[in-house]
Design a protein around this motif. Structure first.
Motif, PDB file in Angstrom:
ATOM      1  N   LYS A  67    -109.459 -18.717 -40.731  1.00 17.20           N
ATOM      2  CA  LYS A  67    -110.883 -18.649 -41.046  1.00 17.20           C
ATOM      3  C   LYS A  67    -111.728 -18.557 -39.780  1.00 17.20           C
ATOM      4  O   LYS A  67    -112.808 -17.951 -39.780  1.00 17.20           O
ATOM      5  CB  LYS A  67    -111.280 -19.891 -41.853  1.00 17.20           C
ATOM      6  CG  LYS A  67    -112.586 -19.773 -42.611  1.00 17.20           C
ATOM      7  CD  LYS A  67    -112.762 -20.977 -43.531  1.00 17.20           C
ATOM      8  CE  LYS A  67    -113.953 -20.811 -44.457  1.00 17.20           C
ATOM      9  NZ  LYS A  67    -114.086 -21.959 -45.394  1.00 17.20           N
ATOM     10  N   GLN A 122    -105.633 -16.971 -53.570  1.00 16.43           N
ATOM     11  CA  GLN A 122    -104.261 -17.428 -53.768  1.00 16.43           C
ATOM     12  C   GLN A 122    -103.416 -16.348 -54.441  1.00 16.43           C
ATOM     13  O   GLN A 122    -102.268 -16.121 -54.055  1.00 16.43           O
ATOM     14  CB  GLN A 122    -104.242 -18.705 -54.602  1.00 16.43           C
ATOM     15  CG  GLN A 122    -102.834 -19.262 -54.816  1.00 16.43           C
ATOM     16  CD  GLN A 122    -102.849 -20.696 -55.316  1.00 16.43           C
ATOM     17  OE1 GLN A 122    -103.638 -21.513 -54.840  1.00 16.43           O
ATOM     18  NE2 GLN A 122    -101.990 -21.006 -56.261  1.00 16.43           N
ATOM     19  N   SER A 144    -101.612 -25.681 -50.242  1.00 14.55           N
ATOM     20  CA  SER A 144    -102.586 -26.754 -50.424  1.00 14.55           C
ATOM     21  C   SER A 144    -104.008 -26.211 -50.353  1.00 14.55           C
ATOM     22  O   SER A 144    -104.257 -25.121 -49.829  1.00 14.55           O
ATOM     23  CB  SER A 144    -102.402 -27.821 -49.338  1.00 14.55           C
ATOM     24  OG  SER A 144    -102.790 -27.318 -48.072  1.00 14.55           O
ATOM     25  N   ASP A 145    -104.946 -26.987 -50.888  1.00 14.42           N
ATOM     26  CA  ASP A 145    -106.349 -26.591 -50.825  1.00 14.42           C
ATOM     27  C   ASP A 145    -106.812 -26.471 -49.373  1.00 14.42           C
ATOM     28  O   ASP A 145    -107.607 -25.577 -49.039  1.00 14.42           O
ATOM     29  CB  ASP A 145    -107.214 -27.615 -51.561  1.00 14.42           C
ATOM     30  CG  ASP A 145    -106.992 -27.598 -53.062  1.00 14.42           C
ATOM     31  OD1 ASP A 145    -106.455 -26.592 -53.570  1.00 14.42           O
ATOM     32  OD2 ASP A 145    -107.339 -28.593 -53.726  1.00 14.42           O
ATOM     33  N   LYS A 146    -106.317 -27.347 -48.512  1.00 17.18           N
ATOM     34  CA  LYS A 146    -106.692 -27.302 -47.094  1.00 17.18           C
ATOM     35  C   LYS A 146    -106.210 -26.003 -46.460  1.00 17.18           C
ATOM     36  O   LYS A 146    -106.942 -25.349 -45.692  1.00 17.18           O
ATOM     37  CB  LYS A 146    -106.101 -28.509 -46.365  1.00 17.18           C
ATOM     38  CG  LYS A 146    -106.445 -28.561 -44.886  1.00 17.18           C
ATOM     39  CD  LYS A 146    -105.844 -29.798 -44.226  1.00 17.18           C
ATOM     40  CE  LYS A 146    -106.177 -29.832 -42.740  1.00 17.18           C
ATOM     41  NZ  LYS A 146    -105.593 -31.037 -42.071  1.00 17.18           N
ATOM     42  N   GLU A 147    -104.964 -25.607 -46.755  1.00 15.57           N
ATOM     43  CA  GLU A 147    -104.420 -24.369 -46.210  1.00 15.57           C
ATOM     44  C   GLU A 147    -105.205 -23.160 -46.714  1.00 15.57           C
ATOM     45  O   GLU A 147    -105.513 -22.236 -45.950  1.00 15.57           O
ATOM     46  CB  GLU A 147    -102.945 -24.223 -46.590  1.00 15.57           C
ATOM     47  CG  GLU A 147    -102.029 -25.204 -45.885  1.00 15.57           C
ATOM     48  CD  GLU A 147    -100.608 -25.165 -46.432  1.00 15.57           C
ATOM     49  OE1 GLU A 147     -99.666 -25.386 -45.646  1.00 15.57           O
ATOM     50  OE2 GLU A 147    -100.445 -24.909 -47.651  1.00 15.57           O
ATOM     51  N   ASN A 149    -108.283 -23.070 -47.796  1.00 12.54           N
ATOM     52  CA  ASN A 149    -109.634 -23.070 -47.248  1.00 12.54           C
ATOM     53  C   ASN A 149    -109.657 -22.600 -45.806  1.00 12.54           C
ATOM     54  O   ASN A 149    -110.645 -22.029 -45.336  1.00 12.54           O
ATOM     55  CB  ASN A 149    -110.247 -24.467 -47.359  1.00 12.54           C
ATOM     56  CG  ASN A 149    -111.693 -24.498 -46.905  1.00 12.54           C
ATOM     57  OD1 ASN A 149    -112.539 -23.796 -47.446  1.00 12.54           O
ATOM     58  ND2 ASN A 149    -111.985 -25.314 -45.886  1.00 12.54           N
ATOM     59  N   ALA A 150    -108.573 -22.835 -45.076  1.00 10.07           N
ATOM     60  CA  ALA A 150    -108.505 -22.450 -43.664  1.00 10.07           C
ATOM     61  C   ALA A 150    -108.109 -20.990 -43.474  1.00 10.07           C
ATOM     62  O   ALA A 150    -108.067 -20.505 -42.342  1.00 10.07           O
ATOM     63  CB  ALA A 150    -107.514 -23.351 -42.927  1.00 10.07           C
ATOM     64  N   THR A 151    -107.832 -20.302 -44.564  1.00 13.78           N
ATOM     65  CA  THR A 151    -107.363 -18.925 -44.494  1.00 13.78           C
ATOM     66  C   THR A 151    -108.399 -17.977 -45.074  1.00 13.78           C
ATOM     67  O   THR A 151    -108.979 -18.238 -46.130  1.00 13.78           O
ATOM     68  CB  THR A 151    -106.047 -18.764 -45.288  1.00 13.78           C
ATOM     69  OG1 THR A 151    -105.079 -19.674 -44.772  1.00 13.78           O
ATOM     70  CG2 THR A 151    -105.510 -17.343 -45.180  1.00 13.78           C
TER      71      THR A 151
END
Length: 226
Positions: A67, A122, A144-147, A149-151
């Motif tokens: 991101k 996704q 994961s949601d964190k992964e 969101n970071a992409t």
């Protein structure tokens, strides 16, 4: 019917126009055959060309990255040019100036758009993984949601694109045909190598890829050691 006219002036092939292909089928086939494209763009007054993994869904070419990527941010704000090239054969002539190469290439112009819906992101990332390794997504630890969101996932339409293909033999001058030098085409290709498993891999069977199943030196399917 295959398209015979370029979709725009900047996609028209001027050098060797007989090698041009403008139909979506030809463009898509080359995009699908490659796994890496080069993305050219401007950033801070300088021109950059960065190789990156790509995949295609329908009429769009997709890329992804962190991101925080400066490249991805720049691609959203301005137009870009994407190029893909595949070398298929070395063409050896009787003269140095008639040596050539068989190839397939694509040039795409346009502007990327950012996927903002998490489910769409996704689903697209799953298309990337399953496109390279059929059925693998469902065997993996869920993203994961964190992964997610970071992409960032970006896509660009393939509506302004052209292909160029050389798939022929030697084009020597007639007066050179008797020259005592070998002439012909040496094919180039890609093949799967021997898999190298991680020492702590808990699964021994090597998954298939879109290029086929890895095999050992005896022609059987290669199994990675535990």
């Amino acid at each position: 019917m295959p398209a015979t006219a370029a979709p725009s002036a900047r996609t028209r092939v001027r050098r060797k126009p007989e090698r041009a292909r403008y139909d979506a089928e030809a463009v898509n086939a080359i995009v699908d055959a490659a796994v890496i494209c080069n993305v050219a763009f401007q950033l801070d007054g300088a021109v950059h060309a960065i190789p990156t993994i790509h995949w295609r869904e329908g009429e769009h070419l997709y890329i992804h990255g962190a991101k925080a990527s400066r490249m991805l941010k720049a691609l959203i704000d301005a137009e870009a040019c994407i190029t893909i090239a595949l070398a298929d054969g070395l063409v050896l002539a009787r003269s140095a100036m008639h040596h050539s190469m068989n190839y397939r290439s694509v040039v795409v112009y346009g502007r990327f758009e950012l996927l903002t819906d998490p489910l769409e992101k996704q689903r697209s990332l799953q298309a990337l993984i399953d496109g390279l390794y059929p059925g693998r997504w469902d065997t993996l630890r869920p993203i994961s949601d964190k992964e997610l969101n970071a992409t960032s996932v970006l896509r660009i339409p393939l509506t302004e694109a052209s292909a160029k293909v050389r798939d022929s033999g030697v084009k020597d001058d007639e007066e050179d045909l008797a020259w005592p030098a070998w002439a012909g085409v040496i094919p180039l290709g890609t093949e799967l190598g021997t898999p190298r498993a991680e020492a702590d891999s808990v699964v021994s069977t090597v998954p298939p890829t879109r290029f086929g199943s890895p095999r050992d030196g005896h022609g059987g399917h290669r199994r990675a050691p535990r």
